[in-house]
Every structure is written in C-alpha cells, then in structure tokens.
Design an enzyme around this catalytic site. Sequence first.
Site, short mmCIF file in Angstrom:
data_model
loop_
_atom_site.label_atom_id
_atom_site.label_comp_id
_atom_site.label_asym_id
_atom_site.label_seq_id
_atom_site.Cartn_x
_atom_site.Cartn_y
_atom_site.Cartn_z
N HIS A 1 -30.07 -31.48 12.90
CA HIS A 1 -30.45 -32.96 13.42
C HIS A 1 -31.79 -33.41 12.34
O HIS A 1 -32.64 -32.33 12.09
CB HIS A 1 -30.86 -33.40 14.80
CG HIS A 1 -31.80 -32.19 15.26
ND1 HIS A 1 -31.03 -30.88 15.78
CD2 HIS A 1 -33.16 -32.13 15.62
CE1 HIS A 1 -32.34 -30.11 16.23
NE2 HIS A 1 -33.34 -30.85 15.95
N HIS B 1 -34.92 -35.48 12.00
CA HIS B 1 -35.91 -36.31 12.92
C HIS B 1 -36.17 -37.41 11.95
O HIS B 1 -36.80 -37.17 10.84
CB HIS B 1 -36.97 -35.41 13.10
CG HIS B 1 -36.72 -34.30 14.01
ND1 HIS B 1 -37.21 -34.54 15.73
CD2 HIS B 1 -36.58 -33.29 14.12
CE1 HIS B 1 -36.88 -33.33 16.05
NE2 HIS B 1 -36.57 -32.44 15.13
P1 AMP Z 1 -35.84 -29.30 17.38
O1 AMP Z 1 -37.03 -28.64 17.88
O2 AMP Z 1 -35.87 -29.87 16.01
O3 AMP Z 1 -34.56 -28.74 17.45
O4 AMP Z 1 -35.91 -30.61 17.96
C1 AMP Z 1 -35.06 -31.05 19.13
C2 AMP Z 1 -35.33 -32.20 19.56
O5 AMP Z 1 -34.29 -32.80 20.39
C3 AMP Z 1 -36.57 -32.31 20.31
O6 AMP Z 1 -37.66 -33.52 19.94
C4 AMP Z 1 -36.09 -32.91 21.70
O7 AMP Z 1 -37.14 -33.90 22.35
C5 AMP Z 1 -34.94 -33.70 21.47
N1 AMP Z 1 -33.83 -33.63 22.63
C6 AMP Z 1 -33.53 -32.57 22.96
N2 AMP Z 1 -32.45 -32.80 24.23
C7 AMP Z 1 -32.39 -33.97 24.06
C8 AMP Z 1 -31.59 -35.17 24.64
N3 AMP Z 1 -30.61 -34.69 25.68
N4 AMP Z 1 -31.73 -36.53 24.29
C9 AMP Z 1 -32.42 -36.82 23.35
N5 AMP Z 1 -33.46 -35.82 22.52
C10 AMP Z 1 -33.00 -34.43 22.95
#
Ligand code: AMP
Length: 140
Positions: free
Chosen positions: A100, A102
Amino acid sequence: MNLNCTFCKVIDNTIPVHKIHEDDTTLSFLDINPLALGHALVIPKVHKTLIHELAPEEISTLFKTTSYLTKKIHIITGTHATTIAINNGADSGQEVPHIHIHIIPRSRGDGGTPIHSLMPVRPKTNHEELKELASKILNS
Ligand code: AMP
Ligand code: ZN
C-alpha cells in the site's frame, strides 16, 4: 486474495473502510489511524507484499491512482505537500503485508519530519564504495 489479510478483507467488503477511489485494479481509502487528516492508502486489488512482486502494469496503475488522489487530497485538505511512502516489507515496519502507498498531507510547521530523518545514524561511506555498489546494481 488472502483471507488472513486485512486489506484483502477490505477489498472483499468484509472490513468497512472510508473509500475515496475505486477502479478495476486499485482501491483507496482513508487510513483508520491517520498521521494527518486526509492520510490515505492506495492498494492494488491483487494480494502482493512487495513492490517488485507486482506486474509493471499493476505498478503503473497504482502510481497513476496515487498521483490522481494526491492532487485531490491537496485541494480538499488545503495542503500543498505530501509525504508519499511505502513500508516495503516487514523489516521496514510494514504491518499489513499487502502493499500500500501512504499519501500523507503535510503542512509547514506540522511537527513531522522528512524521510531524511528515517534512520538514527547514516552509514559512513565514500565514493569508492558507492561506485562499486552502483556498478553491481547497474550490471546485475
Ligand atoms: P504499514 O505499517 O505501512 O503496513 O501501515 C498499515 C497502515 O494501515 C497503518 O497506517 C494503519 O493505520 C492502516 N490500517 C490498518 N487497518 C486498517 C483498516 N481496517 N482501515 C484503514 N486503515 C487501516
Ligand atoms: Zn491482501
């Protein structure tokens, strides 16, 4: 599709999110725990963990969507800058193993830092070492 994956569940509509864009190959939604208001995530609809596991066309669409949404987010949040980042693999801090991007709105004086402050200490190096490393990458 990996049914143990949070973002596959988002794609499958099992986990509700605040969607901001959807097309045939990507889905975008607001981060549930934002670093700034407007913090968004752009994901491919295929379950892949690392950027180079995606096909070139998938990467292309992912970044096209990111660019399109960044402009919209700037306008809607009244910002003129964003930090755009990928935690690419668990060792980099990736928590959800579904790649993903950001998009984090930034503004002057927001107290955040640029990616230059990512590491506490930079390795000491020199031109010889960098030359050798560049050559290995270039020729591999
Ligand atoms: P990463 O550390 O790059 O894998 O970031 C994962 C991101 O996904 C974090 O910023 C979380 O806040 C976000 N996240 C996790 N679960 C959800 C969800 N159900 N809906 C929206 N964002 C999410
Ligand atoms: Zn997934």
